[in-house]
Motif scaffolding. Sequence first.
Motif, mmCIF file in Angstrom:
data_model
loop_
_atom_site.group_PDB
_atom_site.id
_atom_site.type_symbol
_atom_site.label_atom_id
_atom_site.label_comp_id
_atom_site.label_asym_id
_atom_site.label_seq_id
_atom_site.Cartn_x
_atom_site.Cartn_y
_atom_site.Cartn_z
ATOM 1 N N UNK A 159 0.855 -1.183 0.000
ATOM 2 C CA UNK A 159 0.000 0.000 0.000
ATOM 3 C C UNK A 159 0.895 1.239 0.000
ATOM 4 N N UNK A 160 0.731 2.134 -0.986
ATOM 5 C CA UNK A 160 1.644 3.274 -1.109
ATOM 6 C C UNK A 160 1.441 4.373 -0.058
ATOM 7 N N UNK A 161 0.385 4.297 0.741
ATOM 8 C CA UNK A 161 0.175 5.265 1.825
ATOM 9 C C UNK A 161 0.332 4.600 3.182
ATOM 10 N N UNK A 162 -0.282 3.441 3.366
ATOM 11 C CA UNK A 162 -0.325 2.797 4.672
ATOM 12 C C UNK A 162 0.596 1.593 4.785
ATOM 13 N N UNK A 163 1.381 1.314 3.757
ATOM 14 C CA UNK A 163 2.155 0.087 3.712
ATOM 15 C C UNK A 163 3.572 0.163 4.220
ATOM 16 N N UNK A 164 3.927 1.152 4.981
ATOM 17 C CA UNK A 164 5.292 1.244 5.498
ATOM 18 C C UNK A 164 6.060 2.330 4.785
ATOM 19 N N UNK A 165 6.632 2.006 3.631
ATOM 20 C CA UNK A 165 7.358 2.991 2.839
ATOM 21 C C UNK A 165 6.342 3.795 2.026
ATOM 22 N N UNK A 166 6.201 5.059 2.381
ATOM 23 C CA UNK A 166 5.217 5.900 1.718
ATOM 24 C C UNK A 166 5.768 6.364 0.377
ATOM 25 N N UNK A 167 4.987 6.138 -0.677
ATOM 26 C CA UNK A 167 5.338 6.621 -1.999
ATOM 27 C C UNK A 167 5.445 8.145 -1.931
ATOM 28 N N UNK A 175 0.876 12.570 5.696
ATOM 29 C CA UNK A 175 1.073 13.464 6.828
ATOM 30 C C UNK A 175 -0.263 14.051 7.285
ATOM 31 N N UNK A 176 -1.114 14.439 6.345
ATOM 32 C CA UNK A 176 -2.438 14.974 6.694
ATOM 33 C C UNK A 176 -3.288 13.916 7.388
ATOM 34 N N UNK A 177 -3.182 12.691 6.928
ATOM 35 C CA UNK A 177 -3.935 11.611 7.562
ATOM 36 C C UNK A 177 -3.478 11.451 9.003
ATOM 37 N N UNK A 178 -2.166 11.408 9.194
ATOM 38 C CA UNK A 178 -1.613 11.247 10.538
ATOM 39 C C UNK A 178 -2.055 12.384 11.448
ATOM 40 N N UNK A 179 -2.093 13.589 10.919
ATOM 41 C CA UNK A 179 -2.465 14.752 11.718
ATOM 42 C C UNK A 179 -3.961 14.812 12.000
ATOM 43 N N UNK A 180 -4.781 14.513 11.004
ATOM 44 C CA UNK A 180 -6.214 14.766 11.109
ATOM 45 C C UNK A 180 -7.042 13.592 11.592
ATOM 46 N N UNK A 181 -6.765 12.424 11.120
ATOM 47 C CA UNK A 181 -7.642 11.314 11.458
ATOM 48 C C UNK A 181 -6.908 10.155 12.109
ATOM 49 N N UNK A 182 -5.610 10.251 12.233
ATOM 50 C CA UNK A 182 -4.850 9.198 12.865
ATOM 51 C C UNK A 182 -4.646 8.006 11.958
ATOM 52 N N UNK A 183 -3.538 7.368 12.103
ATOM 53 C CA UNK A 183 -3.279 6.149 11.357
ATOM 54 C C UNK A 183 -2.158 5.395 12.056
ATOM 55 N N UNK A 184 -1.973 4.194 11.647
ATOM 56 C CA UNK A 184 -0.896 3.361 12.187
ATOM 57 C C UNK A 184 0.370 3.623 11.389
ATOM 58 N N UNK A 185 0.702 4.901 11.203
ATOM 59 C CA UNK A 185 1.828 5.255 10.360
ATOM 60 C C UNK A 185 2.569 6.431 10.985
ATOM 61 N N UNK A 186 3.788 6.580 10.579
ATOM 62 C CA UNK A 186 4.602 7.684 11.062
ATOM 63 C C UNK A 186 4.638 8.761 10.010
ATOM 64 N N UNK A 187 4.278 10.006 10.380
ATOM 65 C CA UNK A 187 4.296 11.060 9.369
ATOM 66 C C UNK A 187 5.682 11.224 8.766
ATOM 67 N N UNK A 188 5.703 11.467 7.469
ATOM 68 C CA UNK A 188 6.945 11.712 6.755
ATOM 69 C C UNK A 188 7.346 13.158 7.024
ATOM 70 N N UNK A 189 8.557 13.383 7.367
ATOM 71 C CA UNK A 189 9.025 14.750 7.659
ATOM 72 C C UNK A 189 9.976 15.206 6.601
#
Length: 189
Positions: A159-167, A175-189
Amino acid sequence: MNDRILQWQTEHANFTRLLDLVDAQTALIEHGEQPDYELMLDVMYYMTHYPDRYHHPHEDIACQVLLERDADVQAWVDDLAAQHRHIAASGEQLVRDLNAIVDGALVSRSAVEADAQAYTRTLREHMAREEERIFPALERTLSAEDWEQVDGRIDRIPDPVFGGDVDPRYSGLQQRIAEQVGCECTPVR
């Protein structure tokens, strides 16, 4: 529960997070405010490039194997395939709307609102139907060998968003998902 079904349920939860973003932006349109059309386009680009090209076809293959084992599910399998086609067409229409807006064309806000609401409602109803009917039938009917056959008939990508290595195409979205709705992912900085 089967690992593939668990993966699909996780993907459904992730898709729901994205639909929540689209719904929040659509509510801004409804209230006469300015939505983030680029965010909506990023979501819809993902939805038309991952679920429509990998997730749904994988489910379709599993359902064809299910149909080989249980002819009584013919109507369900036909309905599911038709829903997948309808969701893809609806998503493509919304992408066209959003691309036009982002490119500076005049597009009716009410048309975008209607297309977005139709897309999110249809996909939510579809996922609920799959989880209520199709997934339990797959769980009951398919053997480990059947699942190997299903997996062998499709190219799988992470998965290019939730699969570990973000495309990189999706780093802002993730990053918006992590900030707004939460996810099991680390925002890309």
